[in-house]
Design a protein around this motif. Sequence first.
Motif: not given
Length: 347
Positions: A218-221, A225-227, A291-295
Motif C-alpha cells: 500500500y506504500g504508493p497509495f 493520500v498522505g496517510s 480483488a484490489y490490485q493495489v498501488s
Amino acid sequence: MATVFNRNLENIMLHPGTPRPRRLRKNDAVRDLVRENHIHVNDLIHPLFVIDGDGRPEPISSMPGQNRLNIQDLCKECVELEELGIRAVALFPSIDGSLKSADGGESCNEQTLILRAIRAVKESVPGMQVLADIALDPYTTHGHDGVLTEDGQDVDNDRTLEILSAMAVLNAQAGADFVAPSDMMDGRIGAIREALDEAGLIKTGIVAYSAKYNSAYYGPFRDAVGSSSAAGTTLLSKASYQLDPANARQAEREVMLDELEGADVLMVKPAGPYLDIIRMTRESTSLPVAAYQVSGEYAQIHAAAKLGWLDLVRCRDESLLAIKRAGADLILTYFAKDWAKDYSSSS
Ligand code: PBG
C-alpha cells in the motif's frame, strides 16, 4: 500405452500413443477457442484520487500515469473512462493537512471534498457507479483508519464504528452507489448496513474490504493520500486490524462474517500476492468477489518496465488475468484505463 490421471475416472488407460495436449495450443484460433478466462472491461473499476481547488493534475511519483485530480478534472476523467467502457470508479480524497485531526472529524463534514466530488461525478456522468471508501485514514493526523483510544495505544473499534456509519450515510446521500469500508474494524459491515437502512438508503450497496491484509504494497497509495505516518514506523502499525499476511483461515472468517453482516460484494486486497485467498473466497461464497490490485502491485510492474526488465503491457495483462483466473469477478486496478484503451471495443 500411456496412463494419465483423469479428474473423474482416476487412472484410465488411454489409446496408444503419446498424449498431445499441444494440439490445443497450435495456433491463435485454437488457443482463442479453448481459452478459459477473459478480462472484460465490465469487470474493471478504476481507483481515482481527488484534491481540492482548481490546480493542475498532481502526478503521483510512485504511481506513473496516476494523478491527484481536482473535481472538475475528475469529472472529465470519468467521462473519458465511460467512453472507454469503464462503468465504475473508486474515489479517494487527498485532503489538505490543515483539515486532518486526531479524530478525523472532517470525514463527517457535509461539505468535505469527497462528498462534493461524488455529487459532481454523479451529476456529470450519472451512469458511472461510484464506490466511496469508508475509513478515516485520509482524515486523521496519525493516518490510522479509525480513532485512537485515550492512551493512544490502540484503535478504538466501537467508537470508530459510529463515525464510519455516519460517514457511510453521508457518502450514500451524496450519491455513492456503493460504500466500501476499508478499515477492518470488527462489526463494521453490520453497523453500516443498519445505519444505511435506517436512513432509508436501501439501494446503497456495500463492497466490503473483507480480507484486507497488512501489506507493504500500500506504500504508493499512502503517498497519494498522505496517510503514511501510521504505516508501521510511528505509533502503532495497522497490524492490529489488518490481516497478517501469513494467515488464510482468518481471512475465511472475515469473509464469512462480512457476508452474514450484509455485504453485497466481498473483496480481497492486495490481489496478486493473495491469489489463494481470492480462490478460497470464491469457493466459500455465492456473492461476487472483488480483488484490489493495489498501488504497490501497479508500481512494481511500472518500475521494472522503466528499467527495461519487464514488458509493461504483457505483465499488466498477465497480472490481471491471474487475478481473474483465481476467481475474482471484479477487479479494482490502476491499469483499468490503459487496459481499456488497448482492448475495449466500446472505445
Ligand atoms: C485505507 C486504504 C488503503 C488502500 C485503500 N484504502 C491503504 C491502507 O490501508 O493504508 C490501499 C490501496 C492501494 O494501495 O492501492 N483505508
